[in-house]
Write an enzyme that holds these catalytic residues in place. Structure first.
Site, PDB file in Angstrom:
ATOM      1  N   TYR A 150       0.919  -1.248  -0.083  1.00  0.00           N
ATOM      2  CA  TYR A 150      -0.047  -0.129  -0.026  1.00  0.00           C
ATOM      3  C   TYR A 150       0.927   1.239   0.050  1.00  0.00           C
ATOM      4  O   TYR A 150       0.604   2.251  -0.803  1.00  0.00           O
ATOM      5  CB  TYR A 150      -1.004   0.023   1.205  1.00  0.00           C
ATOM      6  CG  TYR A 150      -2.011   1.076   1.461  1.00  0.00           C
ATOM      7  CD1 TYR A 150      -3.196   1.055   0.594  1.00  0.00           C
ATOM      8  CD2 TYR A 150      -1.664   1.918   2.042  1.00  0.00           C
ATOM      9  CE1 TYR A 150      -3.995   2.209   0.408  1.00  0.00           C
ATOM     10  CE2 TYR A 150      -2.860   3.284   2.415  1.00  0.00           C
ATOM     11  CZ  TYR A 150      -3.802   3.143   1.477  1.00  0.00           C
ATOM     12  OH  TYR A 150      -4.705   4.250   1.547  1.00  0.00           O
ATOM     13  N   ILE A 183      -8.926   8.801   8.844  1.00  0.00           N
ATOM     14  CA  ILE A 183     -10.053   9.529   8.415  1.00  0.00           C
ATOM     15  C   ILE A 183     -11.293   8.478   8.894  1.00  0.00           C
ATOM     16  O   ILE A 183     -11.181   7.352   8.615  1.00  0.00           O
ATOM     17  CB  ILE A 183     -10.206   9.965   7.031  1.00  0.00           C
ATOM     18  CG1 ILE A 183      -9.165  10.567   6.851  1.00  0.00           C
ATOM     19  CG2 ILE A 183     -11.479  10.801   6.774  1.00  0.00           C
ATOM     20  CD1 ILE A 183      -8.813  12.112   7.411  1.00  0.00           C
TER      21      ILE A 183
END
Length: 241
Positions: A150, A183
């Site tokens: 990632y 988030i």
């Protein structure tokens, strides 16, 4: 009218960005790129039926990108903003990472951005205006353990963004990246209470960010007033980095 295409249109962040455009800009027409899951995206379309539509989009497919962009251009006559938001995780230590865990994450997070940018560049150059906002991640510059795939993909998104920004600057197109930290979306839903407390303890603001706080940055980078901002990598992390 401004035509905006957002990938990952059924997720919390994609929906938050779409809603922000629809609520803040009465001239905005939002296209939510979706694949299999679309329930949440359909709900947003129901709220704004005249200015929000779904478009079938498999972000790792060249043909799907070409079809989606052609649909937007056929209906709206232009495509002003692309938000490359779709992505995925398959975390794990590199020593035991399976080949598919590497290739699928690179494909969904980096190849998809390449395909999307390439699909919209020509029409944007033709209209001498365009805004591309690529959602990277804080992992691109501050990678944690277990995210070699990632982090590598998101670092690639930042480099792609900065290079493409130079290539298309004279055509009136800006290309910028956002690097969100924690988030509050479905991506954090797996965290238990103790893990969330530990994560917040490492954030100077002592809280997670919201989709609206990311969406407001996307909105700014997509507006006319941000015409001189390009090639940037803006962190939205509460001060972690």
């Amino acid at each position: 009218m401004r035509s905006i295409l957002i990938t990952g249109g059924n997720g919390g962040l994609g929906l938050g960005i779409g809603r922000y455009f629809l609520e803040k800009d009465p001239e905005a027409k939002v296209w939510l790129g979706v694949r299999a899951n679309r329930t949440n995206a359909e709900a947003l379309v129901g709220e704004f039926p005249d200015r929000c539509q779904l478009v079938e989009l498999e972000v790792t497919s060249k043909e799907s990108w070409e079809a989606a962009v052609a649909t937007v251009l056929e209906v709206d006559g232009r495509l002003d903003v692309l938000v490359n938001n779709a992505g995925m995780h398959r975390d794990g230590l590199l020593a035991t990472m399976e080949d598919d865990a590497w290739s699928s994450v690179i494909s969904a997070n980096l190849d998809a951005v390449f395909l999307g940018c390439r699909a919209v560049i020509r029409p944007m150059m033709g209209q001498r205006f365009g805004r591309i906002v690529n959602i990277a991640s804080l992992s691109a510059v501050l990678p944690p353990l277990g995210q070699t795939n990632y982090a590598a993909a998101k670092a690639g998104v930042v480099a792609l963004t900065q290079t493409l920004a130079k290539e298309v600057a004279r055509a009136g197109i800006t290309v910028n990246a956002l690097l969100p930290g924690y988030i509050q979306t479905e991506a954090l839903s797996h965290m238990d209470e103790e893990a969330a407390k530990r994560a917040k303890a490492g954030i100077p603001m002592r809280r997670f960010g919201t989709p609206t706080e990311v969406a407001s940055a996307v909105f700014f980078l997509a507006c006319q007033d941000a015409a001189y901002v390009t090639g940037s990598a803006l962190k939205i992390d509460g001060g972690i980095f």
